[in-house]
Design a protein around this motif. Structure first.
Motif, PDB file in Angstrom:
ATOM      1  N   GLY A   1      11.992   7.287   7.029  1.00  0.00           N
ATOM      2  CA  GLY A   1      12.130   5.932   7.538  1.00  0.00           C
ATOM      3  C   GLY A   1      10.886   5.398   8.202  1.00  0.00           C
ATOM      4  N   GLU A   2       9.778   6.112   8.105  1.00  0.00           N
ATOM      5  CA  GLU A   2       8.527   5.652   8.721  1.00  0.00           C
ATOM      6  C   GLU A   2       8.121   4.301   8.139  1.00  0.00           C
ATOM      7  N   ILE A   3       7.743   3.393   9.023  1.00  0.00           N
ATOM      8  CA  ILE A   3       7.495   2.001   8.651  1.00  0.00           C
ATOM      9  C   ILE A   3       6.077   1.813   8.088  1.00  0.00           C
ATOM     10  N   ILE A   4       6.007   0.998   7.042  1.00  0.00           N
ATOM     11  CA  ILE A   4       4.733   0.488   6.530  1.00  0.00           C
ATOM     12  C   ILE A   4       4.799  -1.028   6.623  1.00  0.00           C
ATOM     13  N   ASP A   5       3.958  -1.601   7.465  1.00  0.00           N
ATOM     14  CA  ASP A   5       3.864  -3.060   7.554  1.00  0.00           C
ATOM     15  C   ASP A   5       2.434  -3.431   7.930  1.00  0.00           C
ATOM     16  N   LYS A   6       2.220  -4.658   8.336  1.00  0.00           N
ATOM     17  CA  LYS A   6       0.876  -5.140   8.631  1.00  0.00           C
ATOM     18  C   LYS A   6       0.189  -4.296   9.682  1.00  0.00           C
ATOM     19  N   ASP A   7       0.935  -3.857  10.689  1.00  0.00           N
ATOM     20  CA  ASP A   7       0.353  -3.099  11.794  1.00  0.00           C
ATOM     21  C   ASP A   7       0.441  -1.591  11.611  1.00  0.00           C
ATOM     22  N   HIS A   8       1.099  -1.177  10.535  1.00  0.00           N
ATOM     23  CA  HIS A   8       1.301   0.259  10.321  1.00  0.00           C
ATOM     24  C   HIS A   8       1.001   0.635   8.874  1.00  0.00           C
ATOM     25  N   PRO A   9      -0.275   0.682   8.505  1.00  0.00           N
ATOM     26  CA  PRO A   9      -0.621   1.194   7.173  1.00  0.00           C
ATOM     27  C   PRO A   9      -0.395   2.711   7.135  1.00  0.00           C
ATOM     28  N   TYR A  10      -0.372   3.240   5.953  1.00  0.00           N
ATOM     29  CA  TYR A  10      -0.172   4.687   5.800  1.00  0.00           C
ATOM     30  C   TYR A  10      -1.269   5.232   4.895  1.00  0.00           C
ATOM     31  N   SER A  11      -1.750   6.428   5.211  1.00  0.00           N
ATOM     32  CA  SER A  11      -2.837   7.008   4.430  1.00  0.00           C
ATOM     33  C   SER A  11      -2.625   8.500   4.235  1.00  0.00           C
ATOM     34  N   THR A  12      -3.006   8.995   3.064  1.00  0.00           N
ATOM     35  CA  THR A  12      -3.078  10.431   2.845  1.00  0.00           C
ATOM     36  C   THR A  12      -4.380  10.961   3.447  1.00  0.00           C
ATOM     37  N   VAL A  13      -4.523  12.266   3.464  1.00  0.00           N
ATOM     38  CA  VAL A  13      -5.807  12.855   3.813  1.00  0.00           C
ATOM     39  C   VAL A  13      -6.726  12.745   2.603  1.00  0.00           C
ATOM     40  N   TRP A  14      -8.003  12.934   2.821  1.00  0.00           N
ATOM     41  CA  TRP A  14      -8.936  13.016   1.707  1.00  0.00           C
ATOM     42  C   TRP A  14      -8.670  14.298   0.920  1.00  0.00           C
ATOM     43  N   THR A  15      -8.694  14.171  -0.386  1.00  0.00           N
ATOM     44  CA  THR A  15      -8.649  15.342  -1.256  1.00  0.00           C
ATOM     45  C   THR A  15      -9.875  15.297  -2.165  1.00  0.00           C
ATOM     46  N   ALA A  16     -10.117  16.379  -2.870  1.00  0.00           N
ATOM     47  CA  ALA A  16     -11.219  16.413  -3.827  1.00  0.00           C
ATOM     48  C   ALA A  16     -10.788  17.216  -5.040  1.00  0.00           C
ATOM     49  N   SER A  17     -11.172  16.743  -6.221  1.00  0.00           N
ATOM     50  CA  SER A  17     -10.873  17.427  -7.470  1.00  0.00           C
ATOM     51  C   SER A  17     -12.137  17.490  -8.307  1.00  0.00           C
ATOM     52  N   GLY A  18     -12.290  18.577  -9.037  1.00  0.00           N
ATOM     53  CA  GLY A  18     -13.437  18.738  -9.908  1.00  0.00           C
ATOM     54  C   GLY A  18     -13.125  19.753 -10.987  1.00  0.00           C
ATOM     55  N   PHE A  19     -14.022  19.918 -11.946  1.00  0.00           N
ATOM     56  CA  PHE A  19     -13.757  20.849 -13.042  1.00  0.00           C
ATOM     57  C   PHE A  19     -15.067  21.427 -13.561  1.00  0.00           C
ATOM     58  N   TYR A  20     -14.935  22.551 -14.272  1.00  0.00           N
ATOM     59  CA  TYR A  20     -16.073  23.165 -14.966  1.00  0.00           C
ATOM     60  C   TYR A  20     -15.548  23.938 -16.163  1.00  0.00           C
TER      61      TYR A  20
END
Length: 835
Positions: free
Chosen positions: A302-321
């Motif tokens: 029920g965590e709110i997302i509105d003008k004053d409460h944006p939501y963000s993930t942490v930074w992730t990184a992906s790569g390949f070889y």
């Protein structure tokens, strides 16, 4: 219509009016790969993300079966594959580390998500397949809720379906970095643990049911291609070192003091409490799928997302070889951690420092903090300057009180200005210690903000470091602490040590991790997830405020919250305090304990990202041994420098000065480690072969003879110090010899920076060498012979022969070759070019 990142803004400006296609493709690319975001033009649709390898021309990952993101909002599963999203635009910025960050904005236009903005941040770097990314949710004029799915968090980002046409077996390599006292020590008392976090590499096959690992680093491979995933959060791996099992009550509930936290807690603790994020892998029929999944504390139901409460993930990184060589993956990880995760170059500059804490612990008959007075600090600054340090850190005791982050009113009545003035005299930067959450109960701030005081299950303030209470950092106190630090930056602070950021189990309602409407365990989980994010954000704000500021994160005890990749995005890691030893141990035993860091983390985390302090004092006859350990990594000294004489301190300063000549070339170089700590010999070769720069350091428990070789570009070699050497066909060969029972030997490999002057061999040790324009000067420790290549662009070399020095000169193409014979020990040789 297709358009690359260079044309993004142009296409947006003209709304791509000339496009005849109903779909648009936004392509992010570099010389190695292209990443395509596909979406309908001007109408709601799915967001598809495909990845192609340029040199092979093959699709690496396709989003036909797996949505790029998926979460639950307003009790509905929402994903990138749903036909809800309209592309709103993008922007880009050049990053300080050479990469480019792109911000892509999509907005929901269907009932389920109408008005919800999905903002995708993508960072792409030259010559790398790493993609650093983050997802943000915003809303204006509307309110959304994040929800659980069947009682569990459900938020996946990013997700990739890596092509596996041959349906090969899929292997998982999980790399953990936060296993407390995982390994027994390999020296001294084998039964004693070594007080540090260890890495742990776990390899398994991924079956049809999938596998979720903690990481924070993961490699999955089908043999043809290997896919790396990393996330920037922090937590230790399990309960090791966290509590005294003798003090655990019925049902596993903790009812007594823990390290760094004292209180009564009426809830059980388990290893799963540290699984905030997981890297999920699954072997499908034609793909191997990977995603970063939220497991605990990522959001409230029920965590709110509105003008004053944006939501963000942490930074992730992906790569390949290509292929499945683990060493290739580790090389990419080092590149990511040293160059790509962080935009702040100051934290990647190699510097030496002195910290006062060893001095403060040296004499228990003196007050621990009261010893820090102007006169004593001035004396130690003078001593530290002889060591050649770049930073002088005032540890716990400079502050007025815990949580009152201004100079002690009585001992420092003129503030920090006199200390800063003394440091400026030597060009040394001022550093300060902080316990960001600690607060003295007698302080005015404590009395004014009872809502920030973390309490145990019985409503009593917990006792954290030094038995002081602790403030909740996930709330209004965050801004107060930032202001405190900015004021000290304004007074000249350029280095901060953040200590004692522990798992405090805050369940305070009404802050930024949940209201009283939620169960206490939910508020606690949300706090524990957010605390590393808030601390990292504080680091980011302050290093943005002062780009020259470096913050080291103290991770020297179990239960430290910030053990993970998150702090490396902004600073460095202070990894060990004493290890298997204790304060005032001036012997090599403590030094061996410290060196376990370099030995265990070899090839995973660049050694330049670790800091720790050794005792350099010669009390136990171990000055050279201990100093060699600081040259290898850590770069720190502490302890009462009055226990040394000026000659000893200046000798250290000479070694540090030479070290500074090679360290800028080897920050991200993989160490070649031979042997465990305590072996004879134990070798650490850290050499940038292309630049012919580096250091080779040996430690031994007894006498030994060892011939050692490593590849370097002979053309770029200037000299090798401290050991006889020769180079032939780009192979540098050295002979190490010692008769001492316990010893260390250091060879510095110096580059010529393209000057065309190169000492190619010496039968005796060269103790120092300098070259500037058409001028060369070096010192030899004993009689011997040197072979020198001298480019004719430097003019004909001139050396005044004496009874102690003779020279033979020959020519070959563009080079003169000199054979210099030195007949006296400690002899200086000077050669000048006749331009």
């Amino acid at each position: 219509m297709k358009f690359t990142v260079a044309a993004i803004l142009i296409c947006i400006l003209f709304a791509c009016e000339n496009s005849s296609s109903s779909n648009e493709e936004l392509i992010l690319e570099n010389n190695l790969f292209s990443k395509t975001f596909s979406f309908p033009k001007g109408k709601p649709g799915a967001i598809l993300v495909d990845l192609k390898q340029k040199n092979e021309g093959e699709i690496v990952s396709a989003s036909s079966s797996l949505p790029f993101f998926e979460f639950v909002v307003n009790n509905q599963i929402v994903s990138a594959k749903d036909k809800y999203w309209v592309f709103q635009g993008s922007e880009s910025r050049k990053m300080q580390n050479g990469g480019t960050e792109y911000t892509l904005v999509f907005e929901g236009k269907k009932r389920e998500v109408n008005g919800l903005k999905v903002i995708i941040k993508e960072q792409v770097f030259p010559n790398s397949t790493w993609m650093r990314e983050k997802l943000e949710l915003q809303a204006e004029g509307k309110t959304f809720q994040l929800n659980k799915l069947e009682g569990k968090l459900h938020f996946r980002f990013p997700s990739y379906a890596i092509v596996n046409d041959r349906n090969n077996a899929v292997e998982s390599t999980e790399i953990r970095i936060a296993s407390w006292e995982k390994e027994p020590i390999t020296f001294g008392d084998k039964k004693r643990g070594n007080h540090m976090y260890y890495p742990d590499i776990i390899q398994k096959e991924i079956g049809g049911n999938g596998l979720t690992v903690k990481g924070p680093l993961s490699i999955i491979s089908n043999g043809k291609v290997s896919w790396l995933t990393a996330y920037e959060h922090a937590s230790q791996d399990n309960l090791n070192g966290l509590l005294d099992k003798k003090k655990v009550g019925e049902g596993g509930k903790l009812n007594d003091a823990m390290q760094g936290v004292k209180g009564v807690f009426n809830f059980p603790l388990k290893d799963e409490d540290f699984l905030f994020l997981g890297i999920a892998g699954k072997a499908e029929e034609k793909s191997m799928d990977v995603s970063v999944d939220m497991l605990r504390g990522g959001y409230l139901d029920g965590e709110i997302i509105d003008k004053d409460h944006p939501y963000s993930t942490v930074w992730t990184a992906s790569g390949f070889y290509n292929g499945n060589d683990l060493e290739t993956g580790k090389s990419m990880i080092r590149d990511y951690l040293f160059h790509l995760i962080c935009e702040k170059p100051a934290s990647r500059v190699p510097e030496y420092y002195y910290n006062t804490w060893g001095l403060q612990r040296e004499d228990r008959n003196k007050p621990l903090r009261g010893i820090l007075t102007y006169d004593r600090i001035f004396k130690e600054i003078d001593n530290a300057a002889e060591l050649g340090v770049d930073i002088f850190v005032l540890d716990d005791g400079w502050e007025n009180k815990m949580g009152e982050w201004f100079p002690h009113k009585e001992r420092f009545p003129q503030g920090l200005a006199p200390i800063k003035e003394r440091l400026d005299k030597y060009g040394i930067k001022m550093g300060l210690w902080f316990s960001p959450m600690g607060i003295d109960s007698t302080s005015q701030r404590y009395k004014e903000h009872p809502e920030w005081v973390i309490k145990d299950s019985e409503g009593q303030p917990i006792l954290a470091q030094w038995n002081h209470p602790a403030f909740d950092f996930v709330g209004g106190f965050f801004d107060v602490f930032i202001d405190d630090c900015k004021a000290l930056i304004d007074q000249g602070c350029r280095f901060m040590k953040w200590d004692a950021i522990n798992t405090f189990y805050s369940r305070l309602p009404g802050l930024e991790h949940g209201s009283s409407d939620y169960p206490e365990q939910e508020i606690r989980a949300r706090y524990e997830y957010l605390l590393p994010i808030y601390v990292t954000k504080a680091m980011e704000i302050l290093t943005d405020y002062e780009p020259e500021l470096v913050i080291e994160m103290d991770l020297t005890e179990a239960r430290r919250v910030m053990v993970g990749l998150a702090p490396l995005s902004q600073g460095k890691l202070f990894w060990m305090n004493n290890g298997a030893s204790g304060y005032n141990d001036y012997s090599t035993y403590r030094t061996k304990s410290m060196r376990t860091i370099a030995n265990e983390f070899e090839g995973i985390i660049p050694l330049e990202l670790f800091t720790y302090a050794n005792y350099p004092q010669n009390i136990a006859g171990s000055l050279k041994y201990n100093v060699a350990n600081s040259l290898l990594t850590g770069h720190g000294f502490w302890g009462n420098l009055e226990l040394m004489n000026s000659k000893e301190r200046k000798w250290i300063g000479e070694q540090v000065a030479i070290s500074k000549r090679v360290l800028p070339y080897i920050g991200d170089v993989e160490p070649q480690v031979h042997g465990n700590v305590g072996d004879s010999p134990e070798i650490y070769s850290v050499v940038n072969a292309a630049e012919a720069a580096g250091q080779i350091i040996l430690f031994s428990e007894g006498p030994f003879e060892k011939d050692f070789s490593t590849s370097v570009n002979a053309t770029n070699l200037f000299a090798v110090l401290n050991q006889p050497f020769s180079i032939e066909k780009d192979l540098l060969s050295l002979s190490f010899r010692t008769n001492e029972e316990e010893s260390s030997l250091v060879a510095f490999v110096l580059p010529n920076k393209g000057s065309g002057v190169s000492i190619q061999a010496s039968t005796s040790a060269i103790t120092n060498a300098e070259q500037k324009n058409a001028w060369l000067e070096y010192y030899v420790a004993s009689p011997g012979k040197q072979i020198i290549n001298w480019n004719k662009k430097q003019g004909k070399p001139l050396l005044e022969e004496t009874e102690n020095v003779a020279v033979k000169i020959s020519e070959s193409g563009e080079m003169y070759q000199l054979e210099v014979t030195v007949r006296k020990a400690n002899q200086k040789v000077v050669i000048k070019g006749n331009l």
